[in-house]
Design a protein around this motif. Structure first.
Motif, PDB file in Angstrom:
ATOM      1  N   ALA A  57       1.006  -1.139  -0.014  1.00 48.29           N
ATOM      2  CA  ALA A  57      -0.149  -0.029   0.157  1.00 48.29           C
ATOM      3  C   ALA A  57       0.849   1.364   0.100  1.00 48.29           C
ATOM      4  N   PHE A  58       0.153   2.459  -0.395  1.00 52.06           N
ATOM      5  CA  PHE A  58       0.934   3.673  -0.415  1.00 52.06           C
ATOM      6  C   PHE A  58       0.044   4.823   0.129  1.00 52.06           C
ATOM      7  N   LEU A  59       0.983   5.644   0.728  1.00 53.52           N
ATOM      8  CA  LEU A  59       0.356   6.958   1.234  1.00 53.52           C
ATOM      9  C   LEU A  59       1.437   7.869   0.975  1.00 53.52           C
ATOM     10  N   GLU A  60       0.981   9.267   0.902  1.00 54.50           N
ATOM     11  CA  GLU A  60       1.894  10.154   0.856  1.00 54.50           C
ATOM     12  C   GLU A  60       1.409  11.309   1.573  1.00 54.50           C
ATOM     13  N   ILE A  61       2.429  11.998   2.562  1.00 56.96           N
ATOM     14  CA  ILE A  61       2.137  13.062   3.420  1.00 56.96           C
ATOM     15  C   ILE A  61       2.936  14.376   3.233  1.00 56.96           C
ATOM     16  N   ALA A  90       6.558   9.750   0.728  1.00 57.18           N
ATOM     17  CA  ALA A  90       5.534   8.731   0.404  1.00 57.18           C
ATOM     18  C   ALA A  90       6.017   7.466   1.329  1.00 57.18           C
ATOM     19  N   VAL A  91       5.104   6.758   1.737  1.00 59.56           N
ATOM     20  CA  VAL A  91       5.155   5.474   2.432  1.00 59.56           C
ATOM     21  C   VAL A  91       4.818   4.372   1.795  1.00 59.56           C
ATOM     22  N   TYR A  92       5.624   3.427   1.582  1.00 59.81           N
ATOM     23  CA  TYR A  92       5.380   1.907   1.136  1.00 59.81           C
ATOM     24  C   TYR A  92       5.220   1.024   2.177  1.00 59.81           C
ATOM     25  N   TYR A  93       3.951   0.313   2.351  1.00 62.59           N
ATOM     26  CA  TYR A  93       4.056  -0.612   3.615  1.00 62.59           C
ATOM     27  C   TYR A  93       3.399  -1.833   3.223  1.00 62.59           C
ATOM     28  N   PRO A  94       3.469  -2.756   3.866  1.00 56.73           N
ATOM     29  CA  PRO A  94       2.741  -3.943   3.693  1.00 56.73           C
ATOM     30  C   PRO A  94       1.441  -3.885   3.916  1.00 56.73           C
ATOM     31  N   THR A  95       0.413  -4.395   3.077  1.00 56.41           N
ATOM     32  CA  THR A  95      -1.078  -4.394   3.288  1.00 56.41           C
ATOM     33  C   THR A  95      -1.409  -5.727   3.185  1.00 56.41           C
ATOM     34  N   ASP A  96      -3.017  -6.031   3.714  1.00 55.73           N
ATOM     35  CA  ASP A  96      -3.409  -7.177   3.381  1.00 55.73           C
ATOM     36  C   ASP A  96      -4.922  -6.974   2.868  1.00 55.73           C
ATOM     37  N   ASN A  97      -5.377  -6.158   2.257  1.00 59.50           N
ATOM     38  CA  ASN A  97      -6.688  -5.849   1.721  1.00 59.50           C
ATOM     39  C   ASN A  97      -7.183  -6.773   0.950  1.00 59.50           C
ATOM     40  N   LEU A 116     -10.015   0.439  -3.432  1.00 65.93           N
ATOM     41  CA  LEU A 116      -8.830   1.022  -3.355  1.00 65.93           C
ATOM     42  C   LEU A 116      -8.238   1.283  -4.744  1.00 65.93           C
ATOM     43  N   SER A 117      -7.681   2.616  -5.033  1.00 68.64           N
ATOM     44  CA  SER A 117      -7.249   3.039  -6.356  1.00 68.64           C
ATOM     45  C   SER A 117      -5.615   2.411  -6.406  1.00 68.64           C
ATOM     46  N   ARG A 118      -5.261   2.784  -7.431  1.00 68.12           N
ATOM     47  CA  ARG A 118      -3.620   2.832  -7.757  1.00 68.12           C
ATOM     48  C   ARG A 118      -3.056   4.105  -7.686  1.00 68.12           C
ATOM     49  N   VAL A 119      -1.973   4.163  -7.619  1.00 61.76           N
ATOM     50  CA  VAL A 119      -1.217   5.474  -7.589  1.00 61.76           C
ATOM     51  C   VAL A 119      -0.386   5.756  -9.222  1.00 61.76           C
ATOM     52  N   PRO A 120      -0.653   7.097  -9.646  1.00 57.70           N
ATOM     53  CA  PRO A 120       0.441   7.051 -10.862  1.00 57.70           C
ATOM     54  C   PRO A 120       1.731   7.305 -10.697  1.00 57.70           C
ATOM     55  N   ARG A 161      -3.592   2.456  -2.940  1.00 60.92           N
ATOM     56  CA  ARG A 161      -3.581   3.980  -2.201  1.00 60.92           C
ATOM     57  C   ARG A 161      -4.168   3.777  -0.831  1.00 60.92           C
ATOM     58  N   ASN A 162      -3.791   4.381   0.201  1.00 60.99           N
ATOM     59  CA  ASN A 162      -4.247   4.208   1.374  1.00 60.99           C
ATOM     60  C   ASN A 162      -4.696   2.926   2.107  1.00 60.99           C
ATOM     61  N   GLY A 163      -4.066   1.866   1.562  1.00 63.22           N
ATOM     62  CA  GLY A 163      -4.858   0.603   2.284  1.00 63.22           C
ATOM     63  C   GLY A 163      -4.390   0.457   3.775  1.00 63.22           C
ATOM     64  N   ARG A 164      -4.995  -0.373   4.156  1.00 65.84           N
ATOM     65  CA  ARG A 164      -4.813  -0.597   5.744  1.00 65.84           C
ATOM     66  C   ARG A 164      -3.525  -1.384   6.065  1.00 65.84           C
ATOM     67  N   ILE A 165      -2.791  -1.183   7.146  1.00 69.95           N
ATOM     68  CA  ILE A 165      -1.314  -1.714   7.222  1.00 69.95           C
ATOM     69  C   ILE A 165      -1.761  -3.277   7.745  1.00 69.95           C
ATOM     70  N   SER A 166      -0.861  -3.921   7.284  1.00 65.73           N
ATOM     71  CA  SER A 166      -1.257  -5.470   7.354  1.00 65.73           C
ATOM     72  C   SER A 166      -1.289  -5.830   8.898  1.00 65.73           C
ATOM     73  N   SER A 167      -2.083  -6.814   9.342  1.00 64.89           N
ATOM     74  CA  SER A 167      -2.467  -7.176  10.573  1.00 64.89           C
ATOM     75  C   SER A 167      -1.907  -8.632  10.642  1.00 64.89           C
ATOM     76  N   ARG A 168      -1.508  -9.193   9.704  1.00 68.72           N
ATOM     77  CA  ARG A 168      -0.778 -10.720   9.797  1.00 68.72           C
ATOM     78  C   ARG A 168       0.422 -10.867   9.510  1.00 68.72           C
ATOM     79  N   TRP A 169       1.188 -11.985  10.092  1.00 65.58           N
ATOM     80  CA  TRP A 169       2.649 -12.322   9.620  1.00 65.58           C
ATOM     81  C   TRP A 169       2.518 -12.838   8.289  1.00 65.58           C
TER      82      TRP A 169
END
Length: 646
Positions: A57-61, A90-97, A116-120, A161-169
């Protein structure tokens, strides 16, 4: 240039660091489901989906910094050129959507009610970004814009974009824990020995407190059973942006890292936009010269150039005055030291501000960050979604903000070295330098010296640049003399852009103009998995529980400092550092059209497709090693940091 730029360091004990290996590279476990391809991606250039066990997932601040200020006395158009008003990353992070029901995935964006949309890939506003690249390369912007529009202007990152951060191993970790649980449940105190007996006497079973390497309890590092993720800070090179290295940042995120990709506003990027906070047209950092008596037309011109009538201003690439090509190996005047050192100071301040934002998020103050975020609907360069749909409670205590890794390419590599030297950024514990720009790196001082582990992954094109090679070699010696383990390697057949998305999107142009020999995707693979192997050693064991999901190619362990380094691809002096030479080029290109034999030693990706460049040297022959630590150095480093050797 020496015929063999091999390290003077003594060689490592083979018995401990080089176990017997299968001659073929191991493949990583099955990757997570990939985001669906858009219709446009069937016609435009596309990026390779990531191969790790996590979706990304990806978010930008963008937020206002705590202390707006300027750096250096360098001015352009009447105001200071290096101004720090906001920090953008930008933050690239694991997600499990992908594990969520479709209805729940839709509800993540409560306002838009869309999936959830993708990022250009090309940062917004895209046409303006193209103009920035045209200015950076000193070419007309219309052809650049037209070509990018026809090839990659609508390319999307394989992220959500803006997916939830993964809650699983990752599945490999979960399977390993299940095996350990079954094993320990079936071991009686007599069979398990003294440790099992003591656990039973204390009322604790081994299955309830599974130990990781080094004796650390993994349960202590979980929040409600959810994984915590190690953090990497990424600094781009000249002309870069927060998305230009998505192939590396996203790949690392797919293996269980949170990667923070800075977009520097120090005049080292092609073009970036700074949103103003509030209605005050004159930001604190501008520090204008307010001495009385300037001509009225100068005031008018300054107002026009500074964009005070707009809610934002742009920052283009800053060329050094009277020394525009200070990046060239043939520049007789050398590096513009004043500009480059000031830029590095500003970059370090941006890294510090980004880390402060991560601390707020990790401490449960994500909603405050969202409220301050300037990358929101209506602001320049922002997505209409902003940070909508993110549950910040899920981010509380989910990041390891100690033992953070610093990583950077080219000028970002020079930035990484100085950041690792800084006492102010003491939360950084190791660094990965990707084709570092050695001459731009400040010299060390008695107070600021490098004493942290370093992995340098260079390109063959930069290896032939003698001044740069020797400077990076001195940086590695500096770390080694400080008692830290250090590796210095080169990817054969690679050029300076091989570690950027340009190589993945435009592989044919890379072979034609840069004379890149190695497969672009293979170069990314070697970079990422060398970094993972390095982090297995230098990170605390509780931060590398995801290593069960990493391919165990042992790229650093197999790299032999005694391997003969060939100079057949060294270009003439005119093209040093820019590109390589390909002997018998026509024959090589013709040979490339022949399909490899099924049993050949050509490296392959996770799906089994061959990753063949103009030349394929075979697995185990793709990396040259110039420096590598001795085994006693590794043992001492791990012992000093409280964990046992891997």
């Amino acid at each position: 240039m020496p015929s063999r730029p091999v390290s003077r360091a003594s060689r490592t004990s083979r018995s401990k660091l080089r176990p017997s290996l299968d001659p073929h590279a191991s493949r990583p476990p099955p990757s997570a489901p990939h985001p669906p391809r858009s219709f446009r991606e069937h016609f435009f250039h596309s990026l390779t989906p990531y191969s790790g066990p996590y979706q990304v997932a990806f978010l930008e601040i963008e937020v206002t910094v705590r202390s707006p200020r300027h750096f250096s006395r360098i001015k352009r158009n009447g105001s200071y050129a290096l101004k720090l008003d906001t920090v953008l990353f930008a933050v690239y992070y694991p997600t499990d959507n992908s594990d969520l029901p479709r209805s729940e995935r839709r509800s993540l964006h409560r306002r838009s009610r869309k999936p959830l949309s993708r990022v250009p890939w090309l940062p917004r506003p895209r046409a303006e970004t193209c103009k920035g690249y045209a200015r950076f390369f000193n070419v007309p912007y219309i052809p650049i814009t037209a070509y990018m529009a026809a090839t990659s202007m609508f390319t999307k990152l394989p992220v959500l974009r803006n997916g939830r951060i993964s809650s699983r191993w990752s599945p490999a970790v979960e399977e390993d824990e299940e095996e350990e649980k079954v094993t320990t449940e079936n071991i009686s105190p007599a069979e398990g020995g003294i440790e099992a007996k003591e656990e039973q006497e204390n009322g604790n079973s081994l299955s309830q407190n599974t130990l990781v390497d080094g004796g650390e309890a993994c349960e202590a590092d979980k929040q409600d059973g959810k994984p915590k993720f190690p953090v990497i800070m990424f600094s781009h090179g000249l002309g870069g942006s927060r998305t230009l290295y998505s192939s590396i940042c996203g790949e690392l995120a797919s293996f269980g890292f949170v990667v923070v990709a800075l977009e520097h506003r120090d005049g080292s990027g092609a073009r970036t936009f700074v949103n103003k906070a509030g209605s005050d047209p004159d930001l604190d950092s501008q520090g204008l010269d307010r001495s009385p008596g300037p001509p009225k037309d100068e005031k008018k011109q300054h107002k026009k150039n500074s964009g005070q009538d707009k809610p934002y201003y742009k920052v283009d690439y800053i060329f050094p005055k009277d020394n525009a090509q200070d990046t060239s190996p043939h520049n007789s005047r050398g590096i513009d030291t004043e500009l480059r050192e000031a830029q590095i100071e500003m970059r370090m301040a941006e890294i510090e501000e980004a880390f402060h934002v991560l601390q707020l998020i990790n401490n449960g103050k994500g909603d405050a960050v969202r409220a301050r975020n300037l990358r929101k609907k209506g602001n320049v360069g922002a997505s209409s979604l902003g940070l909508d749909g993110i549950d910040w409670n899920e981010w509380t205590e989910r990041l390891y903000l100690e033992n953070v890794t610093m990583m950077g390419h080219s000028f970002g590599g020079a930035t990484s070295v100085q950041a690792l030297r800084s006492e102010r950024l003491d939360w950084l514990s190791q660094g990965i330098l990707l084709d570092a720009w050695g001459p731009a790196t400040p010299e060390s001082t008695e107070r600021e010296r490098l004493r942290k582990p370093i992995l340098s992954i260079g390109s063959e094109a930069f290896m032939h640049w003698t001044e740069n090679f020797e400077r990076v070699e001195r940086i590695c010696h500096e770390a080694r003399d400080g008692g830290a383990p250090c590796w210095m390697t080169t990817i054969r057949g690679s050029t300076h852009l091989s570690q950027t998305d340009f190589a993945v999107l435009y592989p044919k142009w890379m072979t034609v103009f840069m004379k890149t020999i190695v497969s672009s995707k293979r170069a990314i693979y070697l970079t990422v998995h060398s970094a993972l192997e390095f982090l297995k050693i230098t990170l605390p064991p509780q931060q590398t529980r995801f290593k069960k999901s990493w391919a165990d190619d042992q790229l650093l362990s197999k790299a032999d400092p005694g391997m003969e380094i060939e100079l057949d691809n060294r270009p003439n002096d005119k093209w040093v550092a820019a590109r390589l030479r390909i002997p018998h080029e026509f024959r090589q290109r013709l040979k490339r059209t022949v399909k490899p034999k099924k049993k050949s030693n050509v490296p392959r990706d996770a799906s089994g497709k061959p990753l063949k460049g103009l030349v394929s040297w075979g697995v185990g022959q793709e990396i040259w090693c110039h420096q590598r630590p001795e085994q006693d150095v590794l043992d001492r480093y791990m012992e000093e940091n409280g964990w046992s050797p891997q």
